[in-house]
Design a protein around this motif. Structure first.
Motif, PDB file in Angstrom:
ATOM      1  N   LYS A 266       2.093  -1.058  -7.891  1.00 38.26           N
ATOM      2  CA  LYS A 266       3.050  -1.642  -7.551  1.00 38.26           C
ATOM      3  C   LYS A 266       3.325  -2.064  -5.781  1.00 38.26           C
ATOM      4  O   LYS A 266       3.392   0.112  -5.242  1.00 38.26           O
ATOM      5  CB  LYS A 266       4.265  -2.193  -8.298  1.00 38.26           C
ATOM      6  CG  LYS A 266       4.734  -2.644  -9.702  1.00 38.26           C
ATOM      7  CD  LYS A 266       6.005  -2.667  -9.987  1.00 38.26           C
ATOM      8  CE  LYS A 266       5.798  -2.413 -11.872  1.00 38.26           C
ATOM      9  NZ  LYS A 266       6.968  -2.729 -12.169  1.00 38.26           N
ATOM     10  N   PRO A 267       3.449  -3.145  -5.365  1.00 38.49           N
ATOM     11  CA  PRO A 267       3.518  -3.326  -3.568  1.00 38.49           C
ATOM     12  C   PRO A 267       4.223  -2.290  -3.745  1.00 38.49           C
ATOM     13  O   PRO A 267       5.209  -2.612  -4.455  1.00 38.49           O
ATOM     14  CB  PRO A 267       2.844  -4.847  -3.537  1.00 38.49           C
ATOM     15  CG  PRO A 267       3.062  -4.967  -4.363  1.00 38.49           C
ATOM     16  CD  PRO A 267       2.245  -4.780  -5.918  1.00 38.49           C
ATOM     17  N   ASP A 268       4.579  -1.999  -2.104  1.00 31.95           N
ATOM     18  CA  ASP A 268       5.752  -1.051  -1.874  1.00 31.95           C
ATOM     19  C   ASP A 268       7.016  -2.414  -1.442  1.00 31.95           C
ATOM     20  O   ASP A 268       6.154  -3.128  -0.531  1.00 31.95           O
ATOM     21  CB  ASP A 268       5.798  -0.005  -1.096  1.00 31.95           C
ATOM     22  CG  ASP A 268       4.947   0.953  -1.371  1.00 31.95           C
ATOM     23  OD1 ASP A 268       4.978   1.459  -2.050  1.00 31.95           O
ATOM     24  OD2 ASP A 268       4.531   1.834  -0.245  1.00 31.95           O
ATOM     25  N   ARG A 269       7.733  -2.331  -1.269  1.00 25.26           N
ATOM     26  CA  ARG A 269       8.878  -3.438  -1.122  1.00 25.26           C
ATOM     27  C   ARG A 269       9.613  -3.307   0.612  1.00 25.26           C
ATOM     28  O   ARG A 269      10.009  -2.255   0.173  1.00 25.26           O
ATOM     29  CB  ARG A 269      10.092  -3.326  -2.402  1.00 25.26           C
ATOM     30  CG  ARG A 269       9.790  -4.251  -3.550  1.00 25.26           C
ATOM     31  CD  ARG A 269      10.483  -4.638  -3.895  1.00 25.26           C
ATOM     32  NE  ARG A 269      10.264  -5.289  -5.378  1.00 25.26           N
ATOM     33  CZ  ARG A 269      10.631  -6.152  -6.072  1.00 25.26           C
ATOM     34  NH1 ARG A 269      11.563  -6.946  -5.858  1.00 25.26           N
ATOM     35  NH2 ARG A 269      10.469  -7.227  -7.399  1.00 25.26           N
ATOM     36  N   ILE A 270       9.868  -4.023   1.452  1.00 26.05           N
ATOM     37  CA  ILE A 270      10.486  -3.616   1.813  1.00 26.05           C
ATOM     38  C   ILE A 270      12.139  -3.371   2.370  1.00 26.05           C
ATOM     39  O   ILE A 270      12.101  -4.722   1.528  1.00 26.05           O
ATOM     40  CB  ILE A 270       9.964  -4.796   3.060  1.00 26.05           C
ATOM     41  CG1 ILE A 270       8.463  -4.866   3.549  1.00 26.05           C
ATOM     42  CG2 ILE A 270      10.915  -5.003   4.242  1.00 26.05           C
ATOM     43  CD1 ILE A 270       8.299  -5.952   4.247  1.00 26.05           C
ATOM     44  N   ASP A 271      12.735  -2.165   2.670  1.00 26.06           N
ATOM     45  CA  ASP A 271      14.284  -2.099   2.368  1.00 26.06           C
ATOM     46  C   ASP A 271      14.320  -2.546   3.479  1.00 26.06           C
ATOM     47  O   ASP A 271      14.272  -2.014   4.953  1.00 26.06           O
ATOM     48  CB  ASP A 271      14.182  -0.342   2.152  1.00 26.06           C
ATOM     49  CG  ASP A 271      15.203  -0.243   1.952  1.00 26.06           C
ATOM     50  OD1 ASP A 271      16.435  -0.902   1.506  1.00 26.06           O
ATOM     51  OD2 ASP A 271      15.874   0.580   2.220  1.00 26.06           O
TER      52      ASP A 271
ATOM     53  N   THR B 156      18.059  -2.638   3.820  1.00 26.69           N
ATOM     54  CA  THR B 156      20.082  -2.055   4.310  1.00 26.69           C
ATOM     55  C   THR B 156      19.916  -1.597   5.222  1.00 26.69           C
ATOM     56  O   THR B 156      20.840  -1.349   5.604  1.00 26.69           O
ATOM     57  CB  THR B 156      19.369  -1.564   2.853  1.00 26.69           C
ATOM     58  OG1 THR B 156      18.059  -0.206   2.932  1.00 26.69           O
ATOM     59  CG2 THR B 156      19.473  -2.334   1.637  1.00 26.69           C
TER      60      THR B 156
END
Length: 87
Positions: A46-51, A53
């Motif tokens: 799965k592609p990394d999600r942009i965090d 926070t």
């Protein structure tokens, strides 16, 4: 772990059941490839999600759009390029 299984018909496809002991959850997207006459199954990463926070609050001028601000006024699209500047 060497186990055997049989292929079976699933719709217009040929399918294979994987043993529960492998720990693969139902619905896992898998990639199938042939390598030197053998079939290799591997889970699709799965592609990394942009965090975001860590930057929350560092841009106080950014505010979420209200539902009214999300509505765009209809406009005619320039499919023929009539509005482009030409020399």
């Amino acid at each position: 772990m060497a186990k055997t299984t049989r292929t079976f018909k699933s719709g217009n496809s040929v399918a294979v059941r994987l043993p529960k002991a492998l720990g693969i959850e139902a619905g896992t997207e898998m990639r199938v490839r042939e390598e030197q006459g053998k079939y290799v199954l591997e889970p699709v990463e799965k592609p990394d999600r942009i965090d975001l926070t860590g930057i929350y609050g560092s841009c106080p001028w950014l505010k979420p759009l209200t539902p009214e601000e999300r509505i765009m006024e209809p406009r005619e699209l320039d499919w023929e390029g009539k509005l482009l500047k030409r020399d």
